[in-house]
Design an enzyme around this catalytic site. Structure first.
Site, mmCIF file in Angstrom:
data_model
loop_
_atom_site.group_PDB
_atom_site.id
_atom_site.type_symbol
_atom_site.label_atom_id
_atom_site.label_comp_id
_atom_site.label_asym_id
_atom_site.label_seq_id
_atom_site.Cartn_x
_atom_site.Cartn_y
_atom_site.Cartn_z
ATOM 1 N N HIS A 55 -22.630 1.551 -63.339
ATOM 2 C CA HIS A 55 -21.894 2.427 -64.402
ATOM 3 C C HIS A 55 -23.147 2.366 -65.639
ATOM 4 C CE1 HIS A 55 -19.011 5.513 -65.475
ATOM 5 N NE2 HIS A 55 -19.163 5.110 -66.686
ATOM 6 N N HIS A 101 -15.282 11.050 -65.130
ATOM 7 C CA HIS A 101 -14.187 10.150 -65.541
ATOM 8 C C HIS A 101 -13.454 10.215 -64.629
ATOM 9 C CE1 HIS A 101 -12.529 8.245 -69.419
ATOM 10 N NE2 HIS A 101 -13.561 7.577 -69.192
#
Ligand SMILES: Nc1ncnc2c1ncn2[C@@H]1O[C@H](COP(=O)(O)OP(=O)(O)O)[C@@H](O)[C@H]1O
Ligand SMILES: [Mg+2]
Lengths: 741, 82, 221, 82
Positions: A55, A101
């Protein structure tokens, strides 16, 4: 006080605890043997695990991101900063980025989606831009599953809750439904901002002795090391997260936006750099700001505002509490900045300073708890290339599919009620799409259009990705995603100027998944060059798998287009009766990956045919020229559901009808051949339009005032009451949502 | 008929922006003696059931199913005949 | 005419209101902080939409204590025009300048759309530019726009012609389709729909501009 | 330090859209035994005061000033040392 007993460096090594945090043996050895030449302590190991996660580091996806075309004549800032920046003339710039998300939204849909919105907004104003619009892109499993209805309901409420409160209009988006998103919903959000080019800020911390200022919400135990968890696969047992759910506070963020913009505008002389605290919170923002400037930082964790007692350095540094920003401010000028924040009622504290030895040093309670070279957190992350294996389904595509159905009218009605096809009004009416009073085209047209106050310019924006095509053919599917976005941009009267992406894929260690990622990126890159729309930023979300079942590869495209003169803004709805209706582009028997194939066969399969970028570009150019020459009244691109859906959508808003004739078959009404539009042309422009269009457009009929549709086909006739169709389409989604158990 | 009173509160480590805002407002109104404030929900539910045990069971399950977000909230309740 | 647009922490339609006056209407408006205590130099006050103080607790509940509200009351008592839109309406209600309360929409969902409104009373300083029963189109965007008051209050509102706008299609459950009401004196108007978003044809219509022009008419005549 | 628990509920005669919505949702989930449901607010306030009486006085006045809209809501509270 829950003072944790931290494991010793030796215990971490011997028990291989780092593995639980996502570091591999090789990575751990690299850190201890080469980079530090000693064993990292507990805190340091935690920092590496966060910063070296996919990430934050893109260690698996960098080779793929390099395939993108990022140049373009308008590019001021390409990938690498918080968000990309493009020149839109007159000294102005547009800033935009998309973010996923997915994992947090599955765990806690309202807050997960809300904090997704909050996070992407911070990326925009940390560049110095005023956020002017947001868009979303959502994927869920089928609505027959109550869990998916719950997720849709809460995710939409979360996006609305945050966006409406902060006062940034949510102007567009898309939603799709397919079984593969069961257990792996996708929640992607995009934010667009504008600014004067002179005001661009960077996330940098340099100048020995300059101060590091923390501002915004206090740090709590929210989403500790979330970046690492976002970079791992779900398994069913592990649905509950260890650390606290992140909760968004849009009111606080509204104050942050206003205060930070005031500082970037009025005090840019003393502001060295600014960055939001996103994934991996305080460590990633501070380490990245320092590493980019070849410097280091000394931070005193006792000064970090904390919501809870007894937080460890690991927790403080890796917390993903929302609504926090980090600033680097010239030494001696701290008070000026603190005063601004104070006026907005925000907590702002000097927590440390920039050093010149490049070390990343943290202290707490008078003890040094971390002392490592800053660069090792950011720049020394190993990069992984993965083997590519073409999935079997691509090598031998299923044979050609031809839809078979009895009654054409019934088929149309069923099509209009499909979750993916039906109107999304029940969703987007929960979004304030008009706050800021600049929205010209709100949700419901092809792309959203927001005018730039005080100029004749406007920006068009859209999010698109038909993942079914990418599943069937990653390379062509990637091209189609960009082409479709461009088609929506062009339909509104704009020309594409750039894109952001959100690469949602499965596990990169799976060679087939990596193949999909790689090929679709190549397709996207190729199409970007064709449409002169460089990639200026984006986001990667991997490991979207539950118990080894992966989603369709879903590289979301968020595209922005520029309209030089706002009298060119064009809507998807026909305005009046007695106008000529044309189809731009040729229609073939293209059913692979189509909605009708999914409906009739309950799966998608086959080969993507009849798509090429040259034809796409040619048809888009025709449409854009016709708009600029003021020959057309409405333009609507053809996508899911095919010509009949697009034609009906063109008629709905003004309750028009249609009479016409075409050489197409009834099946071809549902074909999803790319590169097509439905346009309406006032009769007095017929000659001029046909001269321009040549054989690229086919006249199929005229609009009428009686809200009835009569269409003669080569093998059938279709007669429908348009208002009845409108009702089915409009209520389709609410109806599916209400079929609650 | 039974009457259930259900109290839903934030879990301690979860951010409560609402409570913060109310506390700040009270401080601005010069109620400086307020140390902290947390805002939760309070339900009064009237329900039919054959026994108190059955009522409690229903209450427990509507809390879990709908009234409480267990990611962020905890709850307690009292059930009485009424 | 010189207007004050009151900006509370969390107001987000303040600039929209500001531009509606300065650009579309061509009059003067200042942005005034909710911390200020003096509005004497202004001919009218505009309380914009948004989420003052996050709308935590109840919408408008915290804003009502802002220092500026005393000055707003003073100006209202002097008979000058006070307009509250959306959150502004909620604040006026919480502050007791208008009766009733605004509750959650019955759908419990936020709703954003164009709403057709009927001008029930065109004899106010805010509506003299419309004709009686004219149907106008103005955007709505709210989660708590469900106007509620007790029967006695409702009767009073009717008897005194205080109901100014009603919805043609009730979007939120408000009683008697109420979209906007005035105080008894008629110089304080609260409404959920956003006239400041309907002041330019590029934004979809100019029906809201007539409201601001009405205020000018009144003051000038 | 004192701990006050404050319960704010809709006046019975006043429309409670939130409670209605929750009831309807429960009925859709087949909890047909639910007769009525009202949703209110529940505050836990920690405050400093010299005596319990003083604490009660403060609680009473923050209710009236801010926490409760007396047009529509009623309230009750308990104050304890804690
Ligand atoms: N989740 C959403 N949020 C906001 N607007 C949406 C959403 N889903 C769809 N829309 C809007 O509905 C309209 C139709 O969407 P879509 O069918 O995806 O268009 P297209 O097929 O032309 O890309 C667009 O204006 C789009 O912005
Ligand atoms: Mg479209």
């Amino acid at each position: 006080m829950q003072k944790q007993v931290e494991l010793s460096p030796e215990q971490i090594r011997d028990q291989k605890v780092y593995r639980d945090w996502g570091l591999t043996d090789g990575e751990y050895d690299l850190i201890s043997e080469k980079l530090l030449k000693r064993l990292p302590n507990f805190t340091e190991t935690g920092l590496y695990s966060g910063m070296w996660s996919e990430h934050c580091s893109y260690k698996n996806s960098k080779p793929i991101l390099r395939k993108f075309w990022t140049k373009g004549s308008r590019v001021i800032q390409g990938p690498g900063e918080g968000a990309g920046v493009l020149d839109i003339n007159d000294g102005q710039a547009v800033v935009f980025k998309a973010e996923s998300h997915n994992h947090p939204s599955f765990v806690e849909p309202y807050e997960g989606a809300a904090t997704g919105v909050g996070g992407i907004i911070r990326d925009i104003f940390s560049m110095g831009a005023k956020p002017i619009a947001s868009l979303d892109s959502l994927r869920f499993g089928e609505l027959s599953n109550p869990k998916n209805r719950f997720l849709l309901d809460k995710v939409v409420a979360g996006i609305a809750g945050y966006g409406n409160c902060i006062g940034i209009p949510t102007v567009g988006g898309e939603i799709g439904f397919d079984k593969c998103y069961d257990g792996n919903p996708l929640v992607n959000v995009m934010c667009v901002g504008i600014m004067d080019q002179a005001d661009i800020e960077a996330g940098r911390a340099h100048g020995t002795g300059n101060s590091i200022i923390y501002v915004g919400a206090k740090t709590g135990r929210d989403g500790i090391n979330g970046a690492t968890f976002a970079s791992s696969q779900f398994s069913k047992e592990e649905e509950s997260d260890r650390s606290a759910v992140q909760v968004g506070d849009p009111f606080m963020e509204k104050l942050l936006v206003d205060a930070c913009l005031e500082i970037t505008h009025k005090h840019s002389d003393i502001l060295v750099g600014i960055q939001d605290m996103g994934a991996a919170g305080l460590v990633s923002s501070s380490a990245e700001m320092a590493a980019k400037a070849n410097s280091g930082v000394d931070l005193n964790l006792d000064l970090v505002p904390q919501r809870e007692p007894g937080m460890t350095p690991y927790e403080i540094m890796l917390s993903e509490s929302q609504e926090r920003m980090l600033l680097c401010v010239k030494k001696g000028h701290e008070q000026t900045v603190l005063d601004v924040f104070e006026r907005y009622g925000l907590d702002a504290v000097v927590i440390g300073s920039v050093n010149d030895d490049g070390q990343y040093r943290l202290s707490q309670h008078g003890e040094l708890v971390c002392d490592i070279p800053t660069k090792t957190l950011v720049d020394d992350v190993p990069e992984y290339t993965h083997p590519l294996v073409e999935p079997a389904r691509l090598k031998q595509p299923a044979p050609h599919f031809t839809p078979e159905f009895d009654d054409l009218g019934t088929m149309v009605k069923q099509m209009l009620g499909q979750a993916t096809i039906a109107s999304k009004q029940s969703v987007y009416q929960q979004y304030d799409s008009r706050v800021q009073a600049n929205t010209v085209l709100a949700p419901g047209s092809d792309s959203a259009v927001v005018r730039i106050r005080g100029t004749k310019k406007a920006l068009a924006m859209t999010t698109d990705c038909n993942s079914r095509y990418i599943y069937l053919d990653p390379f062509q599917g990637g091209q189609i995603a960009v082409a479709e976005a461009a088609r929506n941009i062009v339909a509104s009267g704009a020309l594409p100027i750039g894109i952001t992406d959100c690469l949602n894929f499965g596990n990169p260690d799976d060679p087939e998944s990596y193949f999909e990622m790689s090929k679709s990126a190549e397709g996207i890159a190729k199409a970007c060059e064709q449409f002169d729309a460089p990639v200026i930023g984006g986001n990667v979300s991997l490991y979207n798998e539950t118990d080894n079942a992966a989603i369709y590869p879903t590289p979301l495209i968020g595209m922005v287009g520029l309209i030089e003169s706002n009298d060119q803004i064009t809507k998807a709805s026909a305005k009046a009766a007695d106008e000529l209706v044309y189809v731009v582009g040729k229609t073939f028997d293209d059913y692979s990956g189509s909605e009708i194939q999914k409906m009739l066969a309950d799966q998608i399969s086959g080969r993507i045919e009849h798509f090429d970028l040259a034809t796409e570009a040619k048809n888009q150019k025709l449409v854009h020229t016709a708009i600029v020459d003021k020959l057309v009244d409405s333009v609507h691109d053809i996508s899911e559901g095919g010509l009949i859906v697009t034609l009906l959508e063109t008629l709905f808003e003004n309750e028009l009808g249609f009479t016409g004739k075409t050489a197409l078959t009834r099946e071809q009404l549902f074909s999803e051949t790319q590169s097509r539009f439905v346009i309406t042309v006032p009769k007095q422009n017929q000659a001029a339009f046909e001269k321009l269009a040549g054989d690229q457009a086919t006249l199929i009929g005229t609009t009428t005032a009686d809200h009835e549709l009569h269409l003669e086909l080569s093998n059938d006739n279709l007669n429908l009451d348009v208002n009845e169709m409108n009702q089915i389409w409009k209520e389709g989604l609410s109806w599916l949502m209400k079929s609650k158990a | 008929m039974y009457l259930a009173k259900i109290y839903v509160t934030h879990k301690p480590s979860i951010l409560d922006p609402q409570g913060e805002a109310v506390k700040n407002a009270l401080h601005r109104l010069n109620y400086t003696s307020i140390d902290s404030i947390s805002q939760g929900k309070f339900f009064e539910v009237k329900l039919n059931a054959d026994s108190k045990d059955a009522a409690v069971k229903t209450v427990e399950s509507i809390c879990k199913d709908l009234l409480v977000n267990q990611n962020m909230e905890t709850y307690r309740y009292e059930v009485e005949e009424g | 005419m010189k207007f004050a647009v009151i900006s509370f922490p969390g107001s987000n339609c303040d600039w929209d209101m500001y531009y509606a006056i300065n650009d579309a209407l061509g009059e003067e408006a200042d942005m005034v902080s909710s911390e200020s205590t003096d509005l004497d130099q202004y001919d009218g006050v505009l309380i914009p939409g948004g989420f003052s103080y996050g709308d935590y607790l109840r919408s408008g509940a915290i804003a009502r204590f802002a220092p500026v509200m005393k000055a707003v009351k003073k100006l209202a008592d002097a008979g000058k025009p006070v307009l509250g839109v959306c959150n502004g309406f909620q604040i006026l209600v919480e502050a007791g300048l208008l009766p009733g309360s605004l509750q959650n929409n019955t759908s419990m969902e936020f709703i954003s759309d164009w709403a057709p409104l009927k001008v029930v009373n065109n004899r106010t300083m805010f509506t003299n530019g419309y004709s009686k029963d004219q149907v106008i189109k103005v955007p709505i965007a709210h989660g708590e726009g469900n106007y509620y008051c007790d029967d006695a209050t409702l009767q009073e509102l009717k008897d005194n012609d205080q109901i100014v706008f009603t919805y043609e299609e009730n979007p939120n459950g408000s009683c008697d389709n109420i979209a906007g009401i005035t105080n008894r004196a008629g110089n304080v108007l609260g409404m959920m729909p956003h006239p400041e978003r309907a002041v330019e044809s590029i934004l979809g219509g100019t029906d809201g501009l007539t409201l601001f022009k009405s205020i000018l008419n009144q003051v000038r005549s």
